[in-house]
Design an enzyme around this catalytic site. Structure first.
Site, mmCIF file in Angstrom:
data_model
loop_
_atom_site.group_PDB
_atom_site.id
_atom_site.type_symbol
_atom_site.label_atom_id
_atom_site.label_comp_id
_atom_site.label_asym_id
_atom_site.label_seq_id
_atom_site.Cartn_x
_atom_site.Cartn_y
_atom_site.Cartn_z
ATOM 1 N N LYS A 128 -0.984 -6.566 -17.689
ATOM 2 C CA LYS A 128 0.402 -7.015 -17.478
ATOM 3 C C LYS A 128 0.914 -7.795 -18.693
ATOM 4 O O LYS A 128 2.084 -7.686 -19.055
ATOM 5 C CB LYS A 128 0.509 -7.882 -16.211
ATOM 6 C CG LYS A 128 0.462 -7.068 -14.943
ATOM 7 C CD LYS A 128 1.736 -6.261 -14.734
ATOM 8 C CE LYS A 128 1.673 -5.460 -13.460
ATOM 9 N NZ LYS A 128 2.840 -4.608 -13.230
ATOM 10 N N LYS A 208 -4.206 6.300 -15.125
ATOM 11 C CA LYS A 208 -4.139 6.450 -13.662
ATOM 12 C C LYS A 208 -2.673 6.602 -13.259
ATOM 13 O O LYS A 208 -1.781 6.044 -13.917
ATOM 14 C CB LYS A 208 -4.802 5.269 -12.956
ATOM 15 C CG LYS A 208 -4.017 3.993 -12.999
ATOM 16 C CD LYS A 208 -4.323 3.066 -11.841
ATOM 17 C CE LYS A 208 -3.236 2.003 -11.828
ATOM 18 N NZ LYS A 208 -3.101 1.171 -10.708
ATOM 19 N N LYS A 211 3.505 3.986 -10.927
ATOM 20 C CA LYS A 211 4.965 3.879 -11.112
ATOM 21 C C LYS A 211 5.286 3.222 -12.451
ATOM 22 O O LYS A 211 6.199 3.631 -13.160
ATOM 23 C CB LYS A 211 5.555 3.001 -10.005
ATOM 24 C CG LYS A 211 5.994 3.772 -8.814
ATOM 25 C CD LYS A 211 7.402 4.310 -8.986
ATOM 26 C CE LYS A 211 7.787 5.308 -7.981
ATOM 27 N NZ LYS A 211 7.581 6.592 -7.826
HETATM 28 P P1 TYM Z 1 -0.844 -0.777 -5.306
HETATM 29 O O1 TYM Z 1 0.447 -0.998 -4.628
HETATM 30 O O2 TYM Z 1 -0.834 -0.669 -6.786
HETATM 31 O O3 TYM Z 1 -1.532 0.520 -4.748
HETATM 32 C C1 TYM Z 1 -1.672 0.747 -3.350
HETATM 33 C C2 TYM Z 1 -2.956 1.511 -3.086
HETATM 34 O O4 TYM Z 1 -2.925 2.759 -3.776
HETATM 35 C C3 TYM Z 1 -4.088 2.882 -4.595
HETATM 36 N N1 TYM Z 1 -3.725 3.616 -5.815
HETATM 37 C C4 TYM Z 1 -4.467 4.571 -6.364
HETATM 38 N N2 TYM Z 1 -5.632 5.116 -5.998
HETATM 39 C C5 TYM Z 1 -6.124 6.094 -6.791
HETATM 40 N N3 TYM Z 1 -5.493 6.556 -7.909
HETATM 41 C C6 TYM Z 1 -4.315 6.031 -8.307
HETATM 42 N N4 TYM Z 1 -3.698 6.495 -9.377
HETATM 43 C C7 TYM Z 1 -3.747 4.994 -7.517
HETATM 44 N N5 TYM Z 1 -2.614 4.260 -7.620
HETATM 45 C C8 TYM Z 1 -2.622 3.412 -6.580
HETATM 46 C C9 TYM Z 1 -4.479 1.445 -4.939
HETATM 47 O O5 TYM Z 1 -5.832 1.337 -5.316
HETATM 48 C C10 TYM Z 1 -4.180 0.736 -3.641
HETATM 49 O O6 TYM Z 1 -5.253 0.862 -2.742
HETATM 50 N N6 TYM Z 1 -2.964 -5.292 -5.481
HETATM 51 C C11 TYM Z 1 -2.699 -4.179 -4.605
HETATM 52 C C12 TYM Z 1 -1.985 -4.562 -3.331
HETATM 53 C C13 TYM Z 1 -2.666 -5.587 -2.478
HETATM 54 C C14 TYM Z 1 -3.849 -5.413 -1.712
HETATM 55 C C15 TYM Z 1 -4.026 -6.635 -1.017
HETATM 56 C C16 TYM Z 1 -4.747 -4.363 -1.574
HETATM 57 C C17 TYM Z 1 -2.185 -6.849 -2.239
HETATM 58 N N7 TYM Z 1 -3.017 -7.468 -1.363
HETATM 59 C C18 TYM Z 1 -5.127 -6.824 -0.186
HETATM 60 C C19 TYM Z 1 -5.831 -4.562 -0.741
HETATM 61 C C20 TYM Z 1 -6.022 -5.766 -0.063
HETATM 62 C C21 TYM Z 1 -1.811 -3.191 -5.343
HETATM 63 O O7 TYM Z 1 -1.048 -3.563 -6.203
HETATM 64 O O8 TYM Z 1 -1.893 -1.901 -4.874
#
Ligand code: TYM
Length: 339
Positions: A128, A208, A211
């Site tokens: 970030k 990966k 967005k």
């Molecule tokens: P986020 O919003 O980036 O992604 C949501 C979920 O989608 C999975 N994901 C992917 N898996 C495989 N390949 C990809 N290209 C890919 N892009 C996204 C992410 O691994 C995730 O499972 N920090 C977290 C949100 C969060 C969270 C939590 C997750 C906040 N509190 C507590 C688990 C438990 C996030 O930004 O996910």
């Protein structure tokens, strides 16, 4: 890790409480293929076996999204997307993070057992700093502490996520250990649960899917856009001529065919022997993705036309969680000497 099914209960035994799982997703626009293959498919499957809690993490999104209307509409869009893809409010609890303000109180308490050095070395924080150098806000640094609070406030032991969340999960475990060491056994150490596609690469075939990179396939979007996104995918960069044999093992398009249709071996062989060209394989993948998500796309449109239904589900979810969140906060405050 794989999830083992619990043995069938004996007819006389009281039903054992189901283990609790928790996951969160940012309201970052339309759901993309990486979200679904990497995490949401597990959310849907696990709601049948576990007490499942799923959260749209709008507090986390504030670290990058600063327009109130955009955040509000993305939160609703994400809820509609998750419901359209199969989350069933009768089987799981879906809610918005900011509707349970206990998460941020617990985050503060957990931050007092978390060394700053752990946060500074988190890979997503370093990313970030590189991607939004003019907006390195404090929320980016403490992001993983809030994530730990999200999970442990419900004492969840399993967390379905993609592999990109592995470092955050490890940090959550470290925070739990630090808290339990200082104040006594309070929280279980959460474990990640991965799908067979824990890392989905984006249309560039390198990073990966995300967005913020702009390399997504937006599965609930307009089919013409999906087609364009898939046709823009980078395949095997060493395959120059249509007649060159390809390397399906490094071709992102071929790899994604694993999840759409049952002829992956044939597609693999077609690329390897140059029987098929990249364009053919992409066209087929685009059509399969469009067809696969057609019912979800329809349901998504219905839900978006009825925002009161979405809001009702989210409100009921947050209400249902109130006693659990408050019970944990009472216990934690007591252990820390705040009561
Ligand atoms: P986020 O919003 O980036 O992604 C949501 C979920 O989608 C999975 N994901 C992917 N898996 C495989 N390949 C990809 N290209 C890919 N892009 C996204 C992410 O691994 C995730 O499972 N920090 C977290 C949100 C969060 C969270 C939590 C997750 C906040 N509190 C507590 C688990 C438990 C996030 O930004 O996910």
């Amino acid at each position: 890790m794989t999830v083992e099914l619990a043995p069938a209960p004996s007819p006389t035994a009281a039903p054992a409480p189901r283990p609790r799982i928790f996951s969160g997703i940012q309201p970052s626009g339309l759901v993309h293929l990486g979200n679904d293959l990497g995490a949401i498919r597990n959310y849907v499957m696990l709601q049948f076996e576990y007490e499942a809690i799923y959260c749209i993490v709008d507090y986390h999104a504030l670290t990058s999204t600063h327009d109130a209307d955009v955040l509000r509409s993305r939160t609703r869009e994400m809820a509609a997307g998750l419901l359209a893809l199969g989350l069933d409010p009768e089987r799981c609890t879906l809610f918005v993070q900011s509707h349970r303000p206990e998460h941020t109180e617990l985050m503060w308490l957990l931050s007092t057992v978390t060394p700053v050095s752990w946060l500074e070395r988190t890979p997503t924080y370093k990313d970030k700093i590189a991607t939004q150098p003019d907006d390195v806000n404090h929320g980016l640094l403490t992001y993983p502490v809030l994530q730990a609070a999200d999970i442990v406030i419900y004492k969840a032991s399993l967390v379905p996520v993609g592999k990109d969340q592995a470092a955050h999960l490890e940090l959550s475990r470290e925070i739990v250990r630090a808290f339990n060491n200082r104040y006594g056994d309070t929280f279980p150490e959460p474990q990640a649960v991965y799908t067979p596609a824990p890392v989905v690469l984006g249309t560039d075939g390198v990073k990966k899917m995300s967005k913020s990179v702009g390399n997504t396939i937006d599965i609930l979007g307009d089919p013409d856009v999906i087609r364009k996104q898939v046709m823009s995918m980078v395949t095997d960069t060493k395959r120059i001529l249509r007649t060159d044999p390809g390397r399906p093992e490094v071709c992102n398009v071929c790899q994604l065919h694993r999840f759409f249709g049952d002829d992956y071996e044939d597609i693999w062989d077609g690329e390897r022997t140059a029987r098929t060209g990249c364009v053919d394989t992409k066209k087929l993948l685009a059509q399969r993705i469009i067809d696969h998500y057609a019912p979800a796309r329809e349901r998504y449109a219905e839900l978006m036309a009825n925002p009161a239904e979405i809001d009702g589900i989210l409100e009921a979810g947050a209400d249902r969680l109130k006693p659990k969140a408050q019970a944990t906060m009472d216990e934690v405050r007591h252990r820390m000497g705040l009561r």
